[in-house]
Scaffold this motif. Structure first.
Motif, PDB file in Angstrom:
ATOM      1  N   SER A 104      45.112  34.989  46.714  1.00 17.43           N
ATOM      2  CA  SER A 104      45.174  33.877  47.672  1.00 17.43           C
ATOM      3  C   SER A 104      43.768  33.320  47.874  1.00 17.43           C
ATOM      4  CB  SER A 104      45.746  34.372  49.008  1.00 17.43           C
ATOM      5  OG  SER A 104      45.712  33.322  49.974  1.00 17.43           O
ATOM      6  N   PHE A 105      43.684  31.985  47.826  1.00 12.75           N
ATOM      7  CA  PHE A 105      42.395  31.326  48.039  1.00 12.75           C
ATOM      8  C   PHE A 105      42.643  29.950  48.642  1.00 12.75           C
ATOM      9  CE2 PHE A 105      38.803  28.676  46.573  1.00 12.75           C
ATOM     10  CZ  PHE A 105      37.753  29.407  47.108  1.00 12.75           C
ATOM     11  N   PHE A 157      41.840  27.659  40.845  1.00 15.36           N
ATOM     12  CA  PHE A 157      41.374  27.803  42.223  1.00 15.36           C
ATOM     13  C   PHE A 157      39.996  27.176  42.457  1.00 15.36           C
ATOM     14  CE2 PHE A 157      43.998  31.947  42.899  1.00 15.36           C
ATOM     15  CZ  PHE A 157      45.111  31.178  43.198  1.00 15.36           C
ATOM     16  N   LEU A 159      37.113  28.360  41.387  1.00 17.25           N
ATOM     17  CA  LEU A 159      36.271  29.462  41.832  1.00 17.25           C
ATOM     18  C   LEU A 159      34.980  29.518  41.028  1.00 17.25           C
ATOM     19  CD1 LEU A 159      39.057  32.191  42.082  1.00 17.25           C
ATOM     20  CD2 LEU A 159      37.853  31.150  44.005  1.00 17.25           C
ATOM     21  N   ASP A 163      32.300  33.539  45.076  1.00 12.34           N
ATOM     22  CA  ASP A 163      33.412  33.171  45.961  1.00 12.34           C
ATOM     23  C   ASP A 163      34.241  34.405  46.293  1.00 12.34           C
ATOM     24  OD1 ASP A 163      32.705  30.541  46.062  1.00 12.34           O
ATOM     25  OD2 ASP A 163      34.078  29.891  44.480  1.00 12.34           O
ATOM     26  N   LEU A 165      38.076  35.863  47.521  1.00 15.16           N
ATOM     27  CA  LEU A 165      39.500  35.583  47.582  1.00 15.16           C
ATOM     28  C   LEU A 165      40.215  36.824  48.083  1.00 15.16           C
ATOM     29  CD1 LEU A 165      41.127  35.992  44.163  1.00 15.16           C
ATOM     30  CD2 LEU A 165      38.677  35.700  44.231  1.00 15.16           C
ATOM     31  N   THR A 166      41.481  36.657  48.390  1.00 15.03           N
ATOM     32  CA  THR A 166      42.249  37.745  49.003  1.00 15.03           C
ATOM     33  C   THR A 166      43.306  38.240  48.030  1.00 15.03           C
ATOM     34  OG1 THR A 166      41.930  36.789  51.196  1.00 15.03           O
ATOM     35  CG2 THR A 166      43.695  38.409  50.949  1.00 15.03           C
ATOM     36  N   ARG A 185      39.993  42.029  50.477  1.00 12.85           N
ATOM     37  CA  ARG A 185      39.060  40.963  50.155  1.00 12.85           C
ATOM     38  C   ARG A 185      38.318  41.315  48.866  1.00 12.85           C
ATOM     39  NH1 ARG A 185      39.433  35.882  52.100  1.00 12.85           N
ATOM     40  NH2 ARG A 185      37.426  34.914  52.571  1.00 12.85           N
TER      41      ARG A 185
END
Length: 414
Positions: A104-105, A157, A159, A163, A165-166, A185
């Motif tokens: 997720s981002f 994303f 990225l 960065d 992200l989850t 994380r």
């Protein structure tokens, strides 16, 4: 030099200038059609072999050839790795863990398979280190929860290195809901690009971080990943090693995860080969037409040979020799040109791209940026053998018609 009468007359008919030029034209087109069919089959099969080899190297160079596990976490993976390395067919062994979840981002989500790896030993079992385009595997450090993602994921994303992200991982719990998500994380420390679907579905983290997410004890790992000299022996080799390790050990190999893809590629190659075989079949029908017209044109010659004592079997062999010569010459020309084309088609396409300034295979669209070709002599032998067999079978009916020619009837109006 001694030559049987059937071969002497058959080869003479083949190279003689006929009164009917239309027959010569049909004979020439039969030869050319057979040569083109053989050439096309060799080139297409070589290109398909090249694509299959390229996909094998890229996909199977990233996924485990085989894994060894004990049905529970391994407290010490080194004895298992040492046992695997004693097999001469094994080229490398490393600790391994895998889990599935969602990345997720900024509100966007994507399913992903997370592989836990040992950065120092990964080069023994994977090609990912050769395809890092940003960062490095060495940036994966225990306890820092760094992640190396695929190029498609990074582009989707937007990225870049640094960065965050989850990672969302489902976890079975004792609550009424049954399954609750766990959030972790991750910090982007690298990007790889192998030019395959794995660029969008795979991510790498440190083996210790993967064990932590899986709630394993410190030092425990899920399994041991091994690499083989011949990856197609993975099922047999991994099962043999698991049996040597004793009861409770299990083996899994790439055929369970990627086998359907390569089975589909093999079936596709077979179907395209059968379709291209129709080109050779059409050329074989042309040989039939050519010989039937030759038989009609040589009725008087056949009658004279019969009156001189030639048997129907010998007459039949004369025209079988003629058709076989056409098929052999066509197959030889097509085989030689096909081998030359298959060996050089990659460089020819590259030269065409340089001269025209266009890209036939763009790396942004296709998994490969060039046209791969892998000539296999077994395919050449199979194609040439099929062409010769069809050519020979095509001679049987016209030769049988020639053998049935009645001398008196054929000479009646001469």
């Amino acid at each position: 030099m001694f030559r049987p009468l059937s071969i002497f007359i058959g080869t003479r008919y083949t190279r003689a200038k006929r009164r009917n030029h239309y027959i010569s034209f049909i004979s020439l087109t039969s030869l050319i059609g057979l040569a083109l069919g053989v050439l096309a089959m060799i080139v297409v099969l070589s290109v398909m072999n090249g694509f299959q080899k390229e996909m094998s190297q890229r996909i199977l160079g990233m996924v485990p050839h085989a894994t060894l596990s004990a049905g529970k976490a391994l407290a010490d993976w080194r004895p298992v790795a040492e046992a695997a390395m004693r097999d001469k067919r094994v080229t490398g062994a490393a600790p391994f863990a895998e889990l599935e979840g969602m990345l997720s981002f900024k509100g966007s989500m994507q399913p992903v398979q997370i592989n836990g790896i040992d950065p120092e030993r990964e080069k023994q079992v994977s090609i990912v280190g050769e395809h890092i385009v940003q960062g490095s595997l060495g940036d994966l450090r225990s306890g820092e929860f760094g992640v190396v993602i695929g190029e498609i994921t990074a582009r989707r994303f937007r990225l870049k290195i640094g960065d965050k992200l989850t990672l969302i991982v489902p976890e079975v719990s004792a609550t009424a809901s049954g399954i609750t998500p766990r959030l972790q994380r991750l910090n982007v420390v690298g990007v790889f690009k192998v030019g395959a679907e794995l660029d969008s579905s795979l991510a790498l983290i440190h083996i210790d971080d993967a064990s932590s997410i899986l709630r394993l004890e410190p030092g425990q790992v899920q399994s041991v990943r091994i690499a083989l000299k011949d990856l197609y022996q993975a099922p047999q080799v991994s099962k043999a090693i698991a049996a040597q390790l004793g009861d409770g050990y299990q083996a899994s190999d790439w055929t369970r995860t990627q086998g359907s893809l390569f089975s589909a590629m093999k079936m596709e190659k077979t179907m395209i080969g059968l379709l291209l075989m129709l080109i050779i079949a059409v050329a074989a029908f042309n040989i039939i037409a050519t010989l039937i017209m030759v038989v009609a044109d040589k009725r008087a010659d056949i009658a004279i040979l019969r009156t001189l004592g030639a048997t129907p079997a010998r007459i039949m062999r004369v025209f079988m020799v003629q058709g076989t010569v056409i098929g052999s010459v066509g197959t030889l020309i097509g085989g030689v040109l096909g081998v030359i084309a298959a060996l050089n088609i990659s460089s020819w396409v590259a030269l065409f791209e340089r001269l025209t300034g266009t890209h036939v295979f763009s790396s942004d669209v296709y998994f490969v940026s060039n046209l791969p070709s892998d000539l296999q002599w077994a395919d050449v032998a199979l194609v040439c053998g099929a062409a010769l067999l069809m050519s020979f079978l095509a001679t049987l009916y016209p030769a049988w018609r020639a053998a049935r020619t009645q001398p008196a009837e054929a000479l009646r109006y001469e």
